[in-house]
Scaffold this active site. Structure first.
Site, short mmCIF file in Angstrom:
data_model
loop_
_atom_site.label_atom_id
_atom_site.label_comp_id
_atom_site.label_asym_id
_atom_site.label_seq_id
_atom_site.Cartn_x
_atom_site.Cartn_y
_atom_site.Cartn_z
N ASP A 53 34.75 5.81 73.87
CA ASP A 53 34.31 7.03 74.55
C ASP A 53 33.18 6.75 75.55
O ASP A 53 32.19 7.48 75.63
CB ASP A 53 33.89 8.10 73.53
CG ASP A 53 35.05 8.50 72.63
OD1 ASP A 53 36.21 8.45 73.11
OD2 ASP A 53 34.82 8.84 71.46
N HIS A 91 37.95 13.58 76.14
CA HIS A 91 37.16 13.61 74.91
C HIS A 91 36.48 14.96 74.81
O HIS A 91 35.92 15.45 75.79
CB HIS A 91 36.12 12.48 74.94
CG HIS A 91 35.29 12.43 73.71
ND1 HIS A 91 35.77 11.93 72.51
CD2 HIS A 91 34.03 12.85 73.45
CE1 HIS A 91 34.83 12.04 71.58
NE2 HIS A 91 33.76 12.60 72.13
N ARG A 106 44.05 6.43 68.01
CA ARG A 106 43.87 5.04 67.60
C ARG A 106 42.86 4.39 68.55
O ARG A 106 42.94 4.60 69.77
CB ARG A 106 45.18 4.23 67.69
CG ARG A 106 46.37 4.86 67.00
CD ARG A 106 46.20 5.09 65.51
NE ARG A 106 45.86 3.87 64.76
CZ ARG A 106 45.46 3.88 63.51
NH1 ARG A 106 45.34 5.01 62.85
NH2 ARG A 106 45.19 2.76 62.90
C1 GAR Z 1 41.94 17.33 72.16
O1 GAR Z 1 40.91 18.25 71.87
C2 GAR Z 1 41.36 16.03 72.66
O2 GAR Z 1 40.22 16.18 73.46
C3 GAR Z 1 40.99 15.37 71.35
O3 GAR Z 1 42.08 15.65 70.51
C4 GAR Z 1 42.67 16.91 70.89
C5 GAR Z 1 44.15 16.72 71.10
O4 GAR Z 1 44.80 17.95 71.28
N1 GAR Z 1 40.83 13.96 71.55
C6 GAR Z 1 40.02 13.20 70.80
O5 GAR Z 1 39.33 13.66 69.91
C7 GAR Z 1 40.02 11.75 71.17
N2 GAR Z 1 39.13 11.00 70.31
P1 GAR Z 1 46.26 18.01 71.91
O6 GAR Z 1 47.13 17.07 71.11
O7 GAR Z 1 46.66 19.45 71.71
O8 GAR Z 1 46.16 17.62 73.35
#
Ligand code: GAR
Length: 196
Positions: free
Chosen positions: A145, A109, A91
């Site tokens: 970001d 990120h 979010r």
């Molecule tokens: C991760 O790759 C994180 O960097 C990305 O979501 C994934 C969550 O994985 N975050 C974003 O894209 C933020 N905009 P996880 O739930 O296994 O930690």
């Protein structure tokens, strides 16, 4: 000891890596894991690790981001965290919420910021023909970001890489980078961690 709350939306593999790292002489401990939905997979994993969990479902607040964040802030504040880690929290947060946690909120990120803010970072890196990709931990500021970079990990792109394959290798590096940055940050240090 610094108190850490972790916010997630999905499976929570970064949360697990962070929580596992906070033992022994680590300057912080996990006090709460929160999601924006009751069915985020990370909540069960946190509970299994003995960490307090909570959620504020964003859906009933549709169109009122401020009210959602007010409820989130209220629940978070009960745990009195010193540091907030966003770990796959999907979010977008408003300036008001960010301001309340200014200098105390981190995000991971999946790109080498400032490249590829937003979504679909792996596919975008492949489309651009980049030789390397990676992940970034940064302090959260109102712009998406953006904010001071606290660590980066590079991952070479391989011939024939798919977004999924590349994402999996980046995720492994996320699990190393985020704990390394948090350990430093919780000790009051902000010089960037560079991996590998
Ligand atoms: C991760 O790759 C994180 O960097 C990305 O979501 C994934 C969550 O994985 N975050 C974003 O894209 C933020 N905009 P996880 O739930 O296994 O930690």
């Amino acid at each position: 000891t610094r108190r850490v709350a972790i916010l997630l939306s999905g499976g929570g593999s970064n949360m697990v890596a962070l929580a596992r790292s906070m033992t022994g002489d680590h300057p912080a401990r996990p006090v709460l894991v929160m999601a924006n939905s009751a069915d985020a997979g990370g909540l069960e994993k946190a509970a299994a690790m003995g960490i307090e969990t909570g959620f504020v479902d964003h859906r009933p607040f549709a169109g009122d981001r401020g009210a959602f964040e007010e409820a989130l802030h209220e629940r978070l504040s009960q745990a009195a965290p010193d540091i907030l880690c966003l770990a796959g929290f999907m979010r977008v947060l408003t300036e008001g919420f960010v301001a309340r946690w200014q200098g105390r909120m981190l995000n991971i990120h999946p790109s080498l910021l400032p490249k590829y803010r937003g979504l679909h970072t792996h596919a975008r890196a492949l489309e651009a023909g980049d030789a390397e990709h990676g992940c970034t931990v940064h302090e959260v500021t109102p712009a998406l970001d953006d904010g001071p970079i606290l660590g980066q990990a590079r991952v070479p792109v391989q011939p024939g890489d798919t977004p999924e394959g590349l994402a999996a290798r980046v995720l492994e590096m996320e699990h190393r980078l985020y704990p390394a940055v948090l350990r430093r940050f919780a000790a009051g240090r902000r010089e960037p961690v560079l991996l590998p």
